[in-house]
Design a protein around this motif. Structure first.
Motif, PDB file in Angstrom:
ATOM      1  N   THR A 128     -33.679  22.612   2.694  1.00  0.00           N
ATOM      2  CA  THR A 128     -32.814  23.380   3.550  1.00  0.00           C
ATOM      3  C   THR A 128     -31.384  22.333   3.818  1.00  0.00           C
ATOM      4  O   THR A 128     -31.421  21.493   3.104  1.00  0.00           O
ATOM      5  CB  THR A 128     -33.312  23.730   5.064  1.00  0.00           C
ATOM      6  N   GLU A 129     -30.445  23.094   4.393  1.00  0.00           N
ATOM      7  CA  GLU A 129     -29.158  22.478   4.511  1.00  0.00           C
ATOM      8  C   GLU A 129     -28.934  21.982   5.637  1.00  0.00           C
ATOM      9  O   GLU A 129     -27.953  21.142   5.717  1.00  0.00           O
ATOM     10  CB  GLU A 129     -28.118  23.818   4.253  1.00  0.00           C
ATOM     11  N   TYR A 130     -30.005  21.769   6.245  1.00  0.00           N
ATOM     12  CA  TYR A 130     -30.163  20.928   7.794  1.00  0.00           C
ATOM     13  C   TYR A 130     -31.004  20.219   8.159  1.00  0.00           C
ATOM     14  O   TYR A 130     -32.117  20.391   7.288  1.00  0.00           O
ATOM     15  CB  TYR A 130     -29.917  21.812   8.878  1.00  0.00           C
ATOM     16  N   PRO A 131     -31.225  19.084   8.677  1.00  0.00           N
ATOM     17  CA  PRO A 131     -32.377  18.332   9.280  1.00  0.00           C
ATOM     18  C   PRO A 131     -33.567  19.024   9.663  1.00  0.00           C
ATOM     19  O   PRO A 131     -33.140  20.186  10.340  1.00  0.00           O
ATOM     20  CB  PRO A 131     -31.825  17.114   9.999  1.00  0.00           C
ATOM     21  N   VAL A 132     -34.698  18.711   9.307  1.00  0.00           N
ATOM     22  CA  VAL A 132     -35.893  19.506  10.020  1.00  0.00           C
ATOM     23  C   VAL A 132     -36.611  18.201  10.696  1.00  0.00           C
ATOM     24  O   VAL A 132     -36.589  17.214  10.535  1.00  0.00           O
ATOM     25  CB  VAL A 132     -36.673  20.052   8.906  1.00  0.00           C
ATOM     26  N   TYR A 138     -52.377  17.315  19.337  1.00  0.00           N
ATOM     27  CA  TYR A 138     -53.843  17.608  19.261  1.00  0.00           C
ATOM     28  C   TYR A 138     -54.144  17.643  20.836  1.00  0.00           C
ATOM     29  O   TYR A 138     -53.797  16.628  21.523  1.00  0.00           O
ATOM     30  CB  TYR A 138     -54.635  16.494  18.628  1.00  0.00           C
ATOM     31  N   ALA A 139     -54.798  18.719  21.076  1.00  0.00           N
ATOM     32  CA  ALA A 139     -55.347  18.813  22.395  1.00  0.00           C
ATOM     33  C   ALA A 139     -56.347  19.939  22.335  1.00  0.00           C
ATOM     34  O   ALA A 139     -56.373  21.038  21.942  1.00  0.00           O
ATOM     35  CB  ALA A 139     -54.135  19.452  23.488  1.00  0.00           C
ATOM     36  N   ASN A 140     -57.349  19.549  23.259  1.00  0.00           N
ATOM     37  CA  ASN A 140     -58.649  20.370  23.625  1.00  0.00           C
ATOM     38  C   ASN A 140     -59.390  21.163  22.144  1.00  0.00           C
ATOM     39  O   ASN A 140     -59.422  22.509  21.885  1.00  0.00           O
ATOM     40  CB  ASN A 140     -58.267  21.722  24.249  1.00  0.00           C
ATOM     41  N   GLY A 141     -59.205  20.374  20.974  1.00  0.00           N
ATOM     42  CA  GLY A 141     -59.870  20.720  19.872  1.00  0.00           C
ATOM     43  C   GLY A 141     -58.936  21.329  18.843  1.00  0.00           C
ATOM     44  O   GLY A 141     -59.209  21.832  17.661  1.00  0.00           O
ATOM     45  N   ALA A 142     -57.439  21.448  19.200  1.00  0.00           N
ATOM     46  CA  ALA A 142     -56.648  22.093  18.347  1.00  0.00           C
ATOM     47  C   ALA A 142     -55.442  21.212  17.752  1.00  0.00           C
ATOM     48  O   ALA A 142     -55.117  20.543  18.631  1.00  0.00           O
ATOM     49  CB  ALA A 142     -55.941  23.261  19.144  1.00  0.00           C
ATOM     50  N   ILE A 143     -55.034  21.493  16.618  1.00  0.00           N
ATOM     51  CA  ILE A 143     -54.133  20.597  16.158  1.00  0.00           C
ATOM     52  C   ILE A 143     -53.041  21.664  15.990  1.00  0.00           C
ATOM     53  O   ILE A 143     -52.997  22.629  15.180  1.00  0.00           O
ATOM     54  CB  ILE A 143     -54.382  20.070  14.590  1.00  0.00           C
ATOM     55  N   PHE A 144     -51.802  21.385  16.429  1.00  0.00           N
ATOM     56  CA  PHE A 144     -50.564  22.214  16.204  1.00  0.00           C
ATOM     57  C   PHE A 144     -49.459  21.710  15.687  1.00  0.00           C
ATOM     58  O   PHE A 144     -49.100  20.583  16.238  1.00  0.00           O
ATOM     59  CB  PHE A 144     -50.291  22.634  17.891  1.00  0.00           C
ATOM     60  N   VAL A 145     -48.656  22.279  14.779  1.00  0.00           N
ATOM     61  CA  VAL A 145     -47.679  21.668  13.924  1.00  0.00           C
ATOM     62  C   VAL A 145     -46.594  22.647  13.982  1.00  0.00           C
ATOM     63  O   VAL A 145     -47.088  23.945  13.486  1.00  0.00           O
ATOM     64  CB  VAL A 145     -48.159  21.121  12.586  1.00  0.00           C
ATOM     65  N   GLN A 146     -45.602  22.285  14.397  1.00  0.00           N
ATOM     66  CA  GLN A 146     -44.252  23.165  13.980  1.00  0.00           C
ATOM     67  C   GLN A 146     -43.259  22.296  13.190  1.00  0.00           C
ATOM     68  O   GLN A 146     -43.122  21.175  13.495  1.00  0.00           O
ATOM     69  CB  GLN A 146     -43.962  23.907  15.130  1.00  0.00           C
ATOM     70  N   ILE A 147     -42.356  23.305  12.424  1.00  0.00           N
ATOM     71  CA  ILE A 147     -41.338  22.502  11.796  1.00  0.00           C
ATOM     72  C   ILE A 147     -40.227  23.288  12.334  1.00  0.00           C
ATOM     73  O   ILE A 147     -40.140  24.316  12.471  1.00  0.00           O
ATOM     74  CB  ILE A 147     -41.361  23.001  10.234  1.00  0.00           C
ATOM     75  N   LEU A 148     -39.117  22.373  13.032  1.00  0.00           N
ATOM     76  CA  LEU A 148     -38.031  22.796  13.790  1.00  0.00           C
ATOM     77  C   LEU A 148     -36.855  22.551  12.725  1.00  0.00           C
ATOM     78  O   LEU A 148     -36.900  21.474  12.027  1.00  0.00           O
ATOM     79  CB  LEU A 148     -37.744  21.930  15.067  1.00  0.00           C
ATOM     80  N   GLY A 149     -35.982  23.280  12.847  1.00  0.00           N
ATOM     81  CA  GLY A 149     -34.789  23.126  12.019  1.00  0.00           C
ATOM     82  C   GLY A 149     -33.675  24.187  12.390  1.00  0.00           C
ATOM     83  O   GLY A 149     -33.781  24.539  13.589  1.00  0.00           O
ATOM     84  N   THR A 150     -32.834  24.546  11.634  1.00  0.00           N
ATOM     85  CA  THR A 150     -31.826  25.591  11.938  1.00  0.00           C
ATOM     86  C   THR A 150     -31.695  26.533  10.662  1.00  0.00           C
ATOM     87  O   THR A 150     -31.822  26.186   9.565  1.00  0.00           O
ATOM     88  CB  THR A 150     -30.389  24.754  11.662  1.00  0.00           C
ATOM     89  N   ARG A 151     -31.986  27.760  11.213  1.00  0.00           N
ATOM     90  CA  ARG A 151     -32.074  28.935  10.093  1.00  0.00           C
ATOM     91  C   ARG A 151     -30.830  29.068   9.432  1.00  0.00           C
ATOM     92  O   ARG A 151     -29.756  29.195  10.088  1.00  0.00           O
ATOM     93  CB  ARG A 151     -32.473  30.108  10.631  1.00  0.00           C
ATOM     94  N   GLU A 152     -30.607  29.096   8.263  1.00  0.00           N
ATOM     95  CA  GLU A 152     -29.442  29.338   7.589  1.00  0.00           C
ATOM     96  C   GLU A 152     -29.189  30.728   7.233  1.00  0.00           C
ATOM     97  O   GLU A 152     -29.745  31.586   7.515  1.00  0.00           O
ATOM     98  CB  GLU A 152     -29.737  28.744   5.866  1.00  0.00           C
ATOM     99  N   GLY A 153     -27.596  30.755   7.736  1.00  0.00           N
ATOM    100  CA  GLY A 153     -27.037  32.266   7.576  1.00  0.00           C
ATOM    101  C   GLY A 153     -27.144  32.814   8.839  1.00  0.00           C
ATOM    102  O   GLY A 153     -26.949  33.124   9.690  1.00  0.00           O
TER     103      GLY A 153
END
Length: 153
Positions: A128-132, A138-153
């Motif tokens: 992308t054109e911006y940092p991510v 991890y909590a209660n048996g769940a792994i949660f992943v998100q990628i944060l950034g800036t939507r282009e356009g």
């Protein structure tokens, strides 16, 4: 404004032994809040580091040549696989990724990303054109992943 948008996310579920859970927590802590500038490539092995008892990783069964065998670090592939799925949802460029030698229960077939220190890595590039930023937990048996950034356009 950086990191204002969730570019992609994914959640997997699974618990297991206390050793597996400890390994998952260590891998999540290693990847959490990692920032990639445009053009940077993320290496899971470089980020998580070698899985050793001295570094806090614990023994639990791992998949080797299609079989479950004792090893250090079982569970970390669930983190790499969850990260892989979030990266796919974010549209990031996958540079290196390998499937397990047998199906895993925590993610649909073909969505896994196995890693092995010095042999198999999971890598992706910030195309992308911006940092991510990676945010995972991890909590209660769940792994949660998100990628944060800036939507282009």
């Amino acid at each position: 404004m950086l990191y204002r948008d969730v570019l992609g996310s994914y959640t997997t579920y699974g618990g297991g032994s206390s050793g597996r859970i400890a390994n998952i927590q260590l891998a999540c802590e290693s990847c959490n809040d990692v920032i990639l500038n445009p053009g940077d490539t993320f290496s899971y092995n470089d980020t998580v580091g070698e899985r050793t008892i001295e570094r806090g990783f614990q023994s639990a069964p791992v998949i080797a040549n299609g079989q479950l065998v004792p090893g250090i670090g079982w569970g970390i592939c669930q983190v790499s696989s969850t990260l892989y799925a979030a990266c796919l949802n974010a549209g990031l460029e996958i540079v290196e990724r390998y499937p397990h030698s047998k199906p895993v229960a925590y993610i649909p077939s073909g969505m896994d990303a196995t890693v092995s220190w010095g042999i198999l890595d999971y890598k992706f590039k910030n195309n992308t054109e911006y940092p991510v930023k990676i945010q995972d937990s991890y909590a209660n048996g769940a792994i949660f992943v998100q990628i944060l950034g800036t939507r282009e356009g």
